[in-house]
Scaffold this motif. Structure first.
Motif, PDB file in Angstrom:
ATOM      1  N   GLN A  43       0.848  -1.187   0.000  1.00  2.00           N
ATOM      2  CA  GLN A  43       0.000   0.000   0.000  1.00  2.00           C
ATOM      3  C   GLN A  43       0.885   1.239   0.000  1.00  2.00           C
ATOM      4  OE1 GLN A  43      -2.691   0.186   3.300  1.00  2.00           O
ATOM      5  NE2 GLN A  43      -3.500   2.182   2.727  1.00  2.00           N
ATOM      6  N   VAL A  44       0.610   2.131  -0.963  1.00  2.23           N
ATOM      7  CA  VAL A  44       1.403   3.345  -1.069  1.00  2.23           C
ATOM      8  C   VAL A  44       0.983   4.326   0.021  1.00  2.23           C
ATOM      9  CG1 VAL A  44       1.971   5.315  -2.514  1.00  2.23           C
ATOM     10  CG2 VAL A  44       1.723   3.046  -3.550  1.00  2.23           C
ATOM     11  N   GLN A  45       1.964   4.851   0.740  1.00  2.00           N
ATOM     12  CA  GLN A  45       1.679   5.796   1.803  1.00  2.00           C
ATOM     13  C   GLN A  45       2.908   6.642   2.073  1.00  2.00           C
ATOM     14  OE1 GLN A  45       0.468   3.888   5.457  1.00  2.00           O
ATOM     15  NE2 GLN A  45      -0.582   5.702   6.220  1.00  2.00           N
ATOM     16  N   PHE A  46       2.673   7.905   2.366  1.00  3.72           N
ATOM     17  CA  PHE A  46       3.740   8.822   2.758  1.00  3.72           C
ATOM     18  C   PHE A  46       3.353   9.417   4.105  1.00  3.72           C
ATOM     19  CE2 PHE A  46       5.618   8.165  -1.222  1.00  3.72           C
ATOM     20  CZ  PHE A  46       4.616   8.198  -2.175  1.00  3.72           C
ATOM     21  N   VAL A  47       4.236   9.246   5.094  1.00  3.82           N
ATOM     22  CA  VAL A  47       3.924   9.648   6.462  1.00  3.82           C
ATOM     23  C   VAL A  47       4.919  10.702   6.914  1.00  3.82           C
ATOM     24  CG1 VAL A  47       3.612   8.876   8.830  1.00  3.82           C
ATOM     25  CG2 VAL A  47       2.984   7.352   6.940  1.00  3.82           C
ATOM     26  N   GLU A  48       4.419  11.926   7.058  1.00  3.04           N
ATOM     27  CA  GLU A  48       5.264  13.044   7.468  1.00  3.04           C
ATOM     28  C   GLU A  48       5.195  13.239   8.980  1.00  3.04           C
ATOM     29  OE1 GLU A  48       3.380  13.961   3.404  1.00  3.04           O
ATOM     30  OE2 GLU A  48       2.616  13.396   5.386  1.00  3.04           O
ATOM     31  N   SER A  49       6.301  13.693   9.562  1.00  5.81           N
ATOM     32  CA  SER A  49       6.349  13.968  10.994  1.00  5.81           C
ATOM     33  C   SER A  49       7.415  15.012  11.284  1.00  5.81           C
ATOM     34  CB  SER A  49       6.641  12.685  11.780  1.00  5.81           C
ATOM     35  OG  SER A  49       7.903  12.162  11.421  1.00  5.81           O
ATOM     36  N   GLY A  50       7.414  15.530  12.506  1.00  6.31           N
ATOM     37  CA  GLY A  50       8.459  16.443  12.935  1.00  6.31           C
ATOM     38  C   GLY A  50       8.061  17.897  12.999  1.00  6.31           C
ATOM     39  N   PRO A  60       7.082  11.497  -4.068  1.00  2.00           N
ATOM     40  CA  PRO A  60       7.927  11.542  -5.265  1.00  2.00           C
ATOM     41  C   PRO A  60       7.482  12.675  -6.176  1.00  2.00           C
ATOM     42  CG  PRO A  60       7.253   9.295  -4.794  1.00  2.00           C
ATOM     43  CD  PRO A  60       6.471  10.179  -3.884  1.00  2.00           C
ATOM     44  N   ASN A  61       8.431  13.403  -6.734  1.00  5.57           N
ATOM     45  CA  ASN A  61       8.085  14.499  -7.621  1.00  5.57           C
ATOM     46  C   ASN A  61       7.566  13.959  -8.940  1.00  5.57           C
ATOM     47  OD1 ASN A  61       7.995  17.310  -8.251  1.00  5.57           O
ATOM     48  ND2 ASN A  61       9.737  16.982  -9.600  1.00  5.57           N
ATOM     49  N   GLY A  62       6.386  14.383  -9.326  1.00  7.45           N
ATOM     50  CA  GLY A  62       5.824  13.968 -10.613  1.00  7.45           C
ATOM     51  C   GLY A  62       5.199  12.591 -10.622  1.00  7.45           C
ATOM     52  N   ALA A  63       4.948  12.034  -9.451  1.00  5.12           N
ATOM     53  CA  ALA A  63       4.338  10.706  -9.382  1.00  5.12           C
ATOM     54  C   ALA A  63       3.459  10.599  -8.140  1.00  5.12           C
ATOM     55  CB  ALA A  63       5.414   9.624  -9.345  1.00  5.12           C
ATOM     56  N   TYR A  64       2.558   9.644  -8.173  1.00  3.80           N
ATOM     57  CA  TYR A  64       1.665   9.382  -7.033  1.00  3.80           C
ATOM     58  C   TYR A  64       0.902  10.638  -6.604  1.00  3.80           C
ATOM     59  CZ  TYR A  64       4.164   4.969  -6.736  1.00  3.80           C
ATOM     60  OH  TYR A  64       4.713   3.739  -7.026  1.00  3.80           O
ATOM     61  N   ASP A  65       0.355  11.331  -7.586  1.00  2.00           N
ATOM     62  CA  ASP A  65      -0.331  12.589  -7.294  1.00  2.00           C
ATOM     63  C   ASP A  65      -1.617  12.406  -6.500  1.00  2.00           C
ATOM     64  OD1 ASP A  65       0.597  14.210 -10.426  1.00  2.00           O
ATOM     65  OD2 ASP A  65       1.648  14.014  -8.517  1.00  2.00           O
ATOM     66  N   ASN A  66      -2.117  11.198  -6.404  1.00  2.00           N
ATOM     67  CA  ASN A  66      -3.327  10.942  -5.627  1.00  2.00           C
ATOM     68  C   ASN A  66      -3.027  10.341  -4.263  1.00  2.00           C
ATOM     69  OD1 ASN A  66      -5.040  11.868  -7.680  1.00  2.00           O
ATOM     70  ND2 ASN A  66      -5.008   9.877  -8.692  1.00  2.00           N
ATOM     71  N   TYR A  67      -1.770  10.400  -3.842  1.00  2.00           N
ATOM     72  CA  TYR A  67      -1.376   9.745  -2.596  1.00  2.00           C
ATOM     73  C   TYR A  67      -0.754  10.712  -1.605  1.00  2.00           C
ATOM     74  CZ  TYR A  67      -2.253   5.285  -4.885  1.00  2.00           C
ATOM     75  OH  TYR A  67      -2.840   4.224  -5.512  1.00  2.00           O
ATOM     76  N   TRP A  68      -1.250  11.918  -1.530  1.00  2.00           N
ATOM     77  CA  TRP A  68      -0.739  12.868  -0.539  1.00  2.00           C
ATOM     78  C   TRP A  68      -0.997  12.326   0.865  1.00  2.00           C
ATOM     79  CZ3 TRP A  68       2.261  16.761  -2.086  1.00  2.00           C
ATOM     80  CH2 TRP A  68       2.159  17.199  -3.403  1.00  2.00           C
ATOM     81  N   GLY A  69      -0.007  12.540   1.738  1.00  2.00           N
ATOM     82  CA  GLY A  69      -0.168  12.154   3.132  1.00  2.00           C
ATOM     83  C   GLY A  69      -0.918  13.223   3.907  1.00  2.00           C
ATOM     84  N   GLN A  70      -0.961  13.064   5.212  1.00  2.00           N
ATOM     85  CA  GLN A  70      -1.651  14.017   6.079  1.00  2.00           C
ATOM     86  C   GLN A  70      -0.857  15.306   6.261  1.00  2.00           C
ATOM     87  OE1 GLN A  70      -4.818  13.639   7.507  1.00  2.00           O
ATOM     88  NE2 GLN A  70      -4.794  12.009   5.969  1.00  2.00           N
ATOM     89  N   GLY A  71       0.431  15.232   6.009  1.00  2.00           N
ATOM     90  CA  GLY A  71       1.264  16.408   6.191  1.00  2.00           C
ATOM     91  C   GLY A  71       1.623  16.624   7.648  1.00  2.00           C
ATOM     92  N   THR A  72       2.518  17.576   7.866  1.00  2.00           N
ATOM     93  CA  THR A  72       2.896  17.949   9.232  1.00  2.00           C
ATOM     94  C   THR A  72       2.904  19.473   9.323  1.00  2.00           C
ATOM     95  OG1 THR A  72       4.521  17.577  11.000  1.00  2.00           O
ATOM     96  CG2 THR A  72       5.402  17.830   8.756  1.00  2.00           C
TER      97      THR A  72
END
Length: 115
Positions: free
Chosen positions: A1-8, A97-109
Motif C-alpha cells: 500500500q502506497v503511503q507517505f507519512v510526514e512527521s516532525g 515523489p516528484n511527478g508521481a503518485y499525485d493521488n497519494y498525498w499524506g496528512q502532512g505535518t
C-alpha cells in the motif's frame, strides 16, 4: 500500500529550527526524485525542495541557505532540516515523489513559526 507519512512539525519561534521526516511505503524509493511541498490555506501547494535519485538537490529561492533536504535510501525516508525559520514558512508540509503518485498525498505535518 502506497503511503507517505510526514512527521516532525511543531511550533517554533522565528529563528528556530525543525527537522521534518517522511517515511515512504509501498514504492521503490530509490528510483524516485523525492520532494517536500508546503501549503497554506487559500494558496496552492508549492514545491519547496527536491532531491534526485542521485542525491542532487534543488530549493526554491526563499529557503536557499536555510533548508536542507536529504534522503536515506536504506530507510525509505526523506528529511528536511529547516533552520532560521521565519513566519512565512508557516504551512503544512508534505512529501512525495516528484511527478508521481499525485493521488497519494499524506496528512502532512504542520509547521508554525510565531513569537
Amino acid at each position: 500500500q502506497v503511503q507517505f507519512v510526514e512527521s516532525g512539525g511543531g511550533k517554533v519561534q522565528p529563528g528556530g529550527s525543525l527537522r521534518l521526516s517522511c517515511a515512504a511505503f509501498g514504492i521503490i524509493f530509490t528510483i524516485y526524485d523525492m520532494a517536500w511541498f508546503r501549503q497554506v490555506p487559500g494558496k496552492a501547494r508549492e514545491l519547496v525542495a527536491l532531491i534526485s535519485r542521485g542525491g542532487s538537490t534543488m530549493y526554491i529561492d526563499s529557503v536557499k541557505g536555510r533548508f536542507t533536504i536529504s534522503r536515506d535510501n536504506a530507510e525509505n525516508t526523506v528529511y528536511l532540516q529547516m533552520n532560521n525559520l521565519a513566519p512565512e514558512d508557516t504551512a503544512v508540509y508534505y512529501c512525495k515523489p516528484n511527478g508521481a503518485y499525485d493521488n497519494y498525498w499524506g496528512q502532512g505535518t504542520q509547521v508554525t513559526v510565531s513569537s
